[in-house]
Design a protein around this motif. Structure first.
Motif, PDB file in Angstrom:
ATOM      1  N   GLY A 140      54.820  31.672  74.981  1.00 22.82           N
ATOM      2  CA  GLY A 140      55.472  30.403  74.691  1.00 22.82           C
ATOM      3  C   GLY A 140      54.684  29.507  73.767  1.00 22.82           C
ATOM      4  O   GLY A 140      55.202  28.483  73.299  1.00 22.82           O
ATOM      5  N   GLY A 141      53.467  29.882  73.482  1.00 21.39           N
ATOM      6  CA  GLY A 141      52.605  29.067  72.637  1.00 21.39           C
ATOM      7  C   GLY A 141      52.828  29.302  71.160  1.00 21.39           C
ATOM      8  O   GLY A 141      53.680  30.104  70.759  1.00 21.39           O
ATOM      9  N   SER A 142      52.051  28.592  70.360  1.00 23.24           N
ATOM     10  CA  SER A 142      52.156  28.668  68.909  1.00 23.24           C
ATOM     11  C   SER A 142      50.785  28.928  68.294  1.00 23.24           C
ATOM     12  O   SER A 142      49.757  28.585  68.886  1.00 23.24           O
ATOM     13  CB  SER A 142      52.721  27.362  68.352  1.00 23.24           C
ATOM     14  OG  SER A 142      54.028  27.125  68.825  1.00 23.24           O
ATOM     15  N   LEU A 143      50.815  29.479  67.104  1.00 20.63           N
ATOM     16  CA  LEU A 143      49.588  29.772  66.376  1.00 20.63           C
ATOM     17  C   LEU A 143      49.943  29.821  64.903  1.00 20.63           C
ATOM     18  O   LEU A 143      51.056  30.241  64.537  1.00 20.63           O
ATOM     19  CB  LEU A 143      49.038  31.125  66.817  1.00 20.63           C
ATOM     20  CG  LEU A 143      47.535  31.393  66.750  1.00 20.63           C
ATOM     21  CD1 LEU A 143      46.778  30.384  67.610  1.00 20.63           C
ATOM     22  CD2 LEU A 143      47.232  32.802  67.207  1.00 20.63           C
ATOM     23  N   THR A 144      49.018  29.416  64.060  1.00 21.26           N
ATOM     24  CA  THR A 144      49.242  29.509  62.619  1.00 21.26           C
ATOM     25  C   THR A 144      48.152  30.359  61.993  1.00 21.26           C
ATOM     26  O   THR A 144      46.961  30.086  62.166  1.00 21.26           O
ATOM     27  CB  THR A 144      49.247  28.117  61.963  1.00 21.26           C
ATOM     28  OG1 THR A 144      50.316  27.344  62.505  1.00 21.26           O
ATOM     29  CG2 THR A 144      49.445  28.235  60.456  1.00 21.26           C
ATOM     30  N   LEU A 145      48.574  31.381  61.272  1.00 17.12           N
ATOM     31  CA  LEU A 145      47.664  32.245  60.534  1.00 17.12           C
ATOM     32  C   LEU A 145      47.565  31.782  59.087  1.00 17.12           C
ATOM     33  O   LEU A 145      48.512  31.240  58.533  1.00 17.12           O
ATOM     34  CB  LEU A 145      48.146  33.686  60.555  1.00 17.12           C
ATOM     35  CG  LEU A 145      48.356  34.322  61.927  1.00 17.12           C
ATOM     36  CD1 LEU A 145      48.801  35.774  61.761  1.00 17.12           C
ATOM     37  CD2 LEU A 145      47.102  34.233  62.761  1.00 17.12           C
ATOM     38  N   SER A 146      46.412  32.037  58.497  1.00 15.27           N
ATOM     39  CA  SER A 146      46.204  31.757  57.082  1.00 15.27           C
ATOM     40  C   SER A 146      45.811  33.027  56.359  1.00 15.27           C
ATOM     41  O   SER A 146      45.126  33.890  56.907  1.00 15.27           O
ATOM     42  CB  SER A 146      45.088  30.720  56.899  1.00 15.27           C
ATOM     43  OG  SER A 146      45.398  29.516  57.536  1.00 15.27           O
ATOM     44  N   CYS A 147      46.240  33.120  55.107  1.00 10.87           N
ATOM     45  CA  CYS A 147      45.849  34.223  54.235  1.00 10.87           C
ATOM     46  C   CYS A 147      45.334  33.603  52.942  1.00 10.87           C
ATOM     47  O   CYS A 147      46.116  33.060  52.159  1.00 10.87           O
ATOM     48  CB  CYS A 147      47.039  35.129  53.955  1.00 10.87           C
ATOM     49  SG  CYS A 147      46.747  36.398  52.714  1.00 10.87           S
ATOM     50  N   ALA A 148      44.029  33.666  52.754  1.00  4.98           N
ATOM     51  CA  ALA A 148      43.413  33.123  51.544  1.00  4.98           C
ATOM     52  C   ALA A 148      43.305  34.229  50.515  1.00  4.98           C
ATOM     53  O   ALA A 148      42.705  35.273  50.771  1.00  4.98           O
ATOM     54  CB  ALA A 148      42.043  32.543  51.870  1.00  4.98           C
ATOM     55  N   ALA A 149      43.901  33.981  49.351  1.00  4.96           N
ATOM     56  CA  ALA A 149      43.940  35.011  48.305  1.00  4.96           C
ATOM     57  C   ALA A 149      43.101  34.589  47.109  1.00  4.96           C
ATOM     58  O   ALA A 149      43.016  33.411  46.769  1.00  4.96           O
ATOM     59  CB  ALA A 149      45.382  35.241  47.874  1.00  4.96           C
ATOM     60  N   SER A 150      42.483  35.550  46.483  1.00  2.00           N
ATOM     61  CA  SER A 150      41.723  35.294  45.263  1.00  2.00           C
ATOM     62  C   SER A 150      41.873  36.492  44.329  1.00  2.00           C
ATOM     63  O   SER A 150      42.150  37.600  44.778  1.00  2.00           O
ATOM     64  CB  SER A 150      40.245  35.043  45.569  1.00  2.00           C
ATOM     65  OG  SER A 150      39.674  36.170  46.196  1.00  2.00           O
ATOM     66  N   GLY A 151      41.688  36.236  43.018  1.00  2.00           N
ATOM     67  CA  GLY A 151      41.777  37.325  42.062  1.00  2.00           C
ATOM     68  C   GLY A 151      42.839  37.096  41.020  1.00  2.00           C
ATOM     69  O   GLY A 151      43.471  36.042  40.968  1.00  2.00           O
ATOM     70  N   GLU A 152      43.059  38.096  40.204  1.00  2.00           N
ATOM     71  CA  GLU A 152      43.990  38.004  39.102  1.00  2.00           C
ATOM     72  C   GLU A 152      45.414  38.345  39.531  1.00  2.00           C
ATOM     73  O   GLU A 152      45.623  39.115  40.464  1.00  2.00           O
ATOM     74  CB  GLU A 152      43.564  38.980  37.992  1.00  2.00           C
ATOM     75  CG  GLU A 152      42.187  38.714  37.414  1.00  2.00           C
ATOM     76  CD  GLU A 152      42.147  37.442  36.603  1.00  2.00           C
ATOM     77  OE1 GLU A 152      41.090  36.778  36.595  1.00  2.00           O
ATOM     78  OE2 GLU A 152      43.176  37.106  35.981  1.00  2.00           O
ATOM     79  N   GLY A 153      46.358  37.770  38.811  1.00  2.00           N
ATOM     80  CA  GLY A 153      47.744  38.174  38.979  1.00  2.00           C
ATOM     81  C   GLY A 153      48.495  37.572  40.132  1.00  2.00           C
ATOM     82  O   GLY A 153      49.642  37.946  40.376  1.00  2.00           O
ATOM     83  N   LEU A 154      47.899  36.640  40.850  1.00  2.00           N
ATOM     84  CA  LEU A 154      48.577  36.113  42.038  1.00  2.00           C
ATOM     85  C   LEU A 154      49.850  35.359  41.701  1.00  2.00           C
ATOM     86  O   LEU A 154      50.754  35.276  42.527  1.00  2.00           O
ATOM     87  CB  LEU A 154      47.609  35.216  42.803  1.00  2.00           C
ATOM     88  CG  LEU A 154      46.448  35.944  43.495  1.00  2.00           C
ATOM     89  CD1 LEU A 154      45.433  34.935  44.016  1.00  2.00           C
ATOM     90  CD2 LEU A 154      46.958  36.832  44.610  1.00  2.00           C
ATOM     91  N   ASP A 155      49.936  34.807  40.520  1.00  2.00           N
ATOM     92  CA  ASP A 155      51.138  34.075  40.121  1.00  2.00           C
ATOM     93  C   ASP A 155      52.380  34.956  40.113  1.00  2.00           C
ATOM     94  O   ASP A 155      53.500  34.449  40.163  1.00  2.00           O
ATOM     95  CB  ASP A 155      50.952  33.452  38.735  1.00  2.00           C
ATOM     96  CG  ASP A 155      50.011  32.259  38.765  1.00  2.00           C
ATOM     97  OD1 ASP A 155      49.595  31.805  37.698  1.00  2.00           O
ATOM     98  OD2 ASP A 155      49.699  31.795  39.876  1.00  2.00           O
TER      99      ASP A 155
END
Length: 127
Positions: free
Chosen positions: A15-30
């Motif tokens: 019943g709880g909540s959690l927030t995950l993060s994904c930190a991205a770096s590098g070329e081409g992310l756009d």
């Protein structure tokens, strides 16, 4: 080649909540859509959500639709997965991954042909 680092996993009660993060770096992310996958013990890896390269469109697997929200902060190259109303069935290792796209406004969990992965973060939903 993008590099991805997930964070935010841990133990949470049903019943709880959690927030995950994904930190991205590098070329081409756009031009990369970002996906969240999960792999529960003894099961195949499952694509559960994605956000388009533009950040304007999202898609969810039926298993998480209505409970999870994906969002993208393009200025900081970070994608979030807000997870609500968690159940023991959500226990899994969660991974983010990138997919190159020609159309920046599209993504679908039905076509998860990704090319780079993070190392994953464990979510354990238990009382």
């Amino acid at each position: 080649q993008p590099q991805l680092v997930e964070s935010g996993g841990g133990l949470v009660q049903p019943g709880g909540s959690l927030t995950l993060s994904c930190a991205a770096s590098g070329e081409g992310l756009d031009y990369d859509a970002i996906f969240w996958f999960r792999q529960a013990p003894g099961k195949n890896r499952e694509a559960i959500s994605c956000v388009s390269a533009s950040g304007t469109n999202t898609h969810y697997a039926d298993s998480v639709k209505g409970r999870f929200i994906i969002s993208r902060d393009s200025a900081n190259n970070t994608v979030y997965l807000q997870m609500n109303d968690l159940t023991p069935g959500d226990t899994a290792v969660y991974y983010c991954a990138t997919k190159s796209t020609f159309v920046r406004t599209l993504c679908s969990v039905r076509t998860p042909t990704v090319h780079d992965w993070g190392s994953g973060t464990l979510i354990n939903v238990s009382s």
